[in-house]
Design an enzyme around this catalytic site. Structure first.
Site, PDB file in Angstrom:
ATOM      1  N   GLY A  79     -44.900  -2.350  35.925  1.00  0.00           N
ATOM      2  CA  GLY A  79     -43.489  -1.999  35.811  1.00  0.00           C
ATOM      3  C   GLY A  79     -42.645  -3.210  35.478  1.00  0.00           C
ATOM      4  O   GLY A  79     -43.020  -4.349  35.760  1.00  0.00           O
ATOM      5  N   ASP A  80     -41.510  -2.963  34.857  1.00  0.00           N
ATOM      6  CA  ASP A  80     -40.570  -4.039  34.551  1.00  0.00           C
ATOM      7  C   ASP A  80     -39.161  -3.464  34.523  1.00  0.00           C
ATOM      8  O   ASP A  80     -38.976  -2.284  34.201  1.00  0.00           O
ATOM      9  CB  ASP A  80     -40.889  -4.693  33.210  1.00  0.00           C
ATOM     10  CG  ASP A  80     -40.087  -5.962  32.996  1.00  0.00           C
ATOM     11  OD1 ASP A  80     -40.416  -6.977  33.660  1.00  0.00           O
ATOM     12  OD2 ASP A  80     -39.124  -5.949  32.207  1.00  0.00           O
TER      13      ASP A  80
END
EC number: 3.6.1.9
Length: 215
Positions: A79-80
């Site tokens: 995730g980012d």
């Protein structure tokens, strides 16, 4: 079913644990500025959604092979997140002066938190499929004072989070409203992650493995 978290983010870990999932944390070594620069050199400027999706994918792919010599058997999640306001994209400020400048510009206003999600089906120690999606939440800030900004920055909390704010800790009282999945602002959209899990023909509840949680 194991979920491998390609991140050392305490916020993402806490979210998953609260949702009944104890992930295997596998730190991901990705040179984010270099990756974004390379992508933009090839394709031109990236949109906020494209950038967070790229980095989420690279993080997941960086740890899909093996963990301490053992093959990864399960789902790998990367995730980012990035925050955008007035067309400017803000990641982690890292330095107090940058965090202060951002807070003075965003107080009393609304921006958008973009969160990228990438999920690799690595059951059996091989990559079977991969799916991804982005989630966006609008965040409206309170009209905080200079003294509140200085105290918040002195705590150190906003220096290593996208947009220089949190909603689930000291920064929570400075957030007036969130439109969208609130967990997006914390670090990942749980509803989006559930959708990705189901795209892989896996039931979300198969990931429940925390003590006290059972089918």
């Amino acid at each position: 079913m194991r979920l491998y978290l390609a991140s050392t983010s305490p916020a993402r870990l806490a979210l998953l644990r609260a949702a009944g999932i104890e992930p295997v944390v596998v730190p991901s070594q990705v040179d984010e500025p270099a990756a974004v620069a390379a992508a933009e050199a090839e394709h031109g400027p990236l949109s906020p959604d494209a950038m967070v999706q790229l980095l989420a994918r690279l993080k997941a792919e960086a740890v899909r092979g093996a963990l301490d010599g053992e093959p990864i058997d399960g789902l790998v999640f990367g995730g980012d997140s990035a925050f955008a306001i007035d067309g400017a994209l803000h990641g982690k400020p890292h330095r107090p002066e940058i965090a202060r400048e951002r807070w003075r510009a965003q107080r009393g206003r609304t921006g958008r938190l973009h969160s990228g999600h990438w999920l690799i089906d690595h059951r059996g120690g091989v990559e079977n499929a991969a799916v991804g999606a982005t989630a966006v939440a609008a965040v409206s800030f309170a009209d905080v004072t200079d003294a509140e900004i200085d105290a918040y920055i002195a705590s150190g909390e906003p220096l290593e989070v996208a947009g220089a704010f949190t909603i689930d800790s000291l920064g929570g009282p400075f957030i007036r409203r969130v439109e969208g999945d609130p967990s997006t602002v914390v670090g990942l959209s749980l509803s989006t992650l559930r959708d990705l899990v189901r795209q892989l023909r896996i039931e979300w509840t198969e990931l429940w493995n925390r003590a006290g949680v059972s089918l």
